[in-house]
Write a protein that holds these residues in place. Structure first.
Motif, PDB file in Angstrom:
ATOM      1  N   GLU A 246     -34.677 -23.852 -18.654  1.00 38.34           N
ATOM      2  CA  GLU A 246     -33.767 -24.804 -19.301  1.00 38.34           C
ATOM      3  C   GLU A 246     -34.524 -25.783 -20.195  1.00 38.34           C
ATOM      4  N   ASP A 247     -35.821 -25.557 -20.409  1.00 40.00           N
ATOM      5  CA  ASP A 247     -36.612 -26.462 -21.232  1.00 40.00           C
ATOM      6  C   ASP A 247     -36.083 -26.500 -22.662  1.00 40.00           C
ATOM      7  N   SER A 248     -36.271 -27.632 -23.317  1.00 35.41           N
ATOM      8  CA  SER A 248     -35.867 -27.743 -24.717  1.00 35.41           C
ATOM      9  C   SER A 248     -36.772 -26.884 -25.584  1.00 35.41           C
ATOM     10  N   ILE A 249     -36.298 -26.547 -26.772  1.00 30.85           N
ATOM     11  CA  ILE A 249     -37.080 -25.715 -27.677  1.00 30.85           C
ATOM     12  C   ILE A 249     -38.363 -26.431 -28.089  1.00 30.85           C
ATOM     13  N   LEU A 250     -38.294 -27.730 -28.282  1.00 26.88           N
ATOM     14  CA  LEU A 250     -39.502 -28.485 -28.615  1.00 26.88           C
ATOM     15  C   LEU A 250     -40.520 -28.416 -27.492  1.00 26.88           C
ATOM     16  N   ASP A 251     -40.070 -28.612 -26.246  1.00 27.43           N
ATOM     17  CA  ASP A 251     -40.980 -28.553 -25.104  1.00 27.43           C
ATOM     18  C   ASP A 251     -41.609 -27.165 -24.972  1.00 27.43           C
ATOM     19  N   SER A 277     -33.286 -20.893 -31.218  1.00 26.32           N
ATOM     20  CA  SER A 277     -31.959 -21.276 -30.732  1.00 26.32           C
ATOM     21  C   SER A 277     -31.008 -20.091 -30.734  1.00 26.32           C
ATOM     22  N   ARG A 280     -31.949 -17.627 -27.931  1.00 23.48           N
ATOM     23  CA  ARG A 280     -31.502 -18.095 -26.617  1.00 23.48           C
ATOM     24  C   ARG A 280     -30.006 -17.875 -26.438  1.00 23.48           C
TER      25      ARG A 280
END
Length: 292
Positions: A246-251, A277, A280
């Motif tokens: 569930e991590d953000s794309i930036l992370d 994005s 996913r």
């Protein structure tokens, strides 16, 4: 669901140079490579296989022959495959003439798609099915029968496909352990440190070679530069994070070795023809957990 070791070892039965694998309706497998030739027979309706920087869109009945050492992965949407791996040592007996052995090296010196129409015309799928049946039934002498069916298949390949005229095949030693030891050392280092800001000096120091030699030998063996290989590996690892976390794309970008989101997006789109994005949204599943 963990990510398998980039260099795949220990997957062959000890003392026997052939392995048969049957996959299910949906089959995903992260990037890996090995010293064996891999033949992928598409039994289902579709197969999507990444090899180095290319993606092969395969249909039912197609066969993909993957060169030893090529990095490959099985992407979402892939269905029902029969995978046959074999070691080239099967064909290194002294009775084989040098000219015949050269043709064999040329045949497996590149990854090749054999379309379903050709497979049907030359009955290639039947040889692979017969080999697979011997492995499944395991009647007396089945290992000899598997080797015989593989030899039959290889003969048909030699008579179907014009071997590459690439002169590099003259010097390509499939069974030379030193090249694989070099690649193994580089790849294991990249796999361990891919999330860091890796410098070529660090790789060269780890391998104990000059930077020039590392770059040249890696490109000669893999056909791509070391940094292209590293970035492709980072992208493949990030795909699994996009699917199973569930991590953000930036992370995800930062934790997979990218300094900024723009370079991550650019390279991701290069290898997947879509943004992280979009990837996913299209493929995300909650059936498994990403373990890094």
């Amino acid at each position: 669901m963990g990510v398998p070791t980039f260099l795949e070892t220990g997957h062959m039965t000890e003392g026997f140079p052939i392995r048969v694998i049957h996959t299910g309706d949906q089959f995903n497998y992260a990037a890996h490579w090995h010293e064996e030739v891999e033949m992928v027979f598409v039994k289902g309706n579709y197969g999507r296989i990444g090899v180095n920087s290319s993606i092969y869109e395969l249909q039912k009945g197609d066969v993909l022959v993957i060169k030893p050492g090529d990095v490959h992965c099985f992407l979402p949407g892939t269905q029902n495959l029969t995978i046959i791996l074999f070691r080239m040592e099967l064909f290194t007996s002294s009775f084989i003439e040098d000219t015949d052995w050269l043709g064999m090296k040329q045949l497996f010196n590149k990854t090749t798609v054999i379309p379903a129409s050709t497979c049907k015309e030359r009955a290639l799928g039947e040889y692979l099915s017969a080999l697979s049946a011997e492995e499944s039934n395991r009647q007396a002498g089945y290992k000899w029968a598997m080797i015989a069916r593989l030899y039959d298949f290889i003969v048909q390949l030699l008579r179907t496909i014009d071997p590459s005229e690439d002169s590099d095949a003259l010097n390509w030693q499939i069974t030379t352990s030193k090249k694989f030891e070099f690649i193994e050392g580089v790849c294991e280092y990249l796999e361990e440190h891919y999330a860091e800001n890796i410098k070529l000096d660090q790789v060269a120091d780890h391998i104990k070679f000059s930077k020039f030699y590392v770059c040249k030998l890696f490109k000669d063996i893999k056909g791509i530069t070391l940094m292209e290989y590293l970035n492709h590996f980072r992208i493949i690892k990030s795909e699994w994070a996009l699917l199973f976390s569930e991590d953000s794309i930036l992370d995800i970008a930062v934790s997979h070795g990218f300094n900024n989101i723009n370079s991550f997006n650019r390279l991701f789109k290069k290898y997947n023809n879509c943004t992280p994005s979009d990837f996913r949204k299209k493929h995300k599943t909650n059936n498994a957990k990403y373990e890094g």
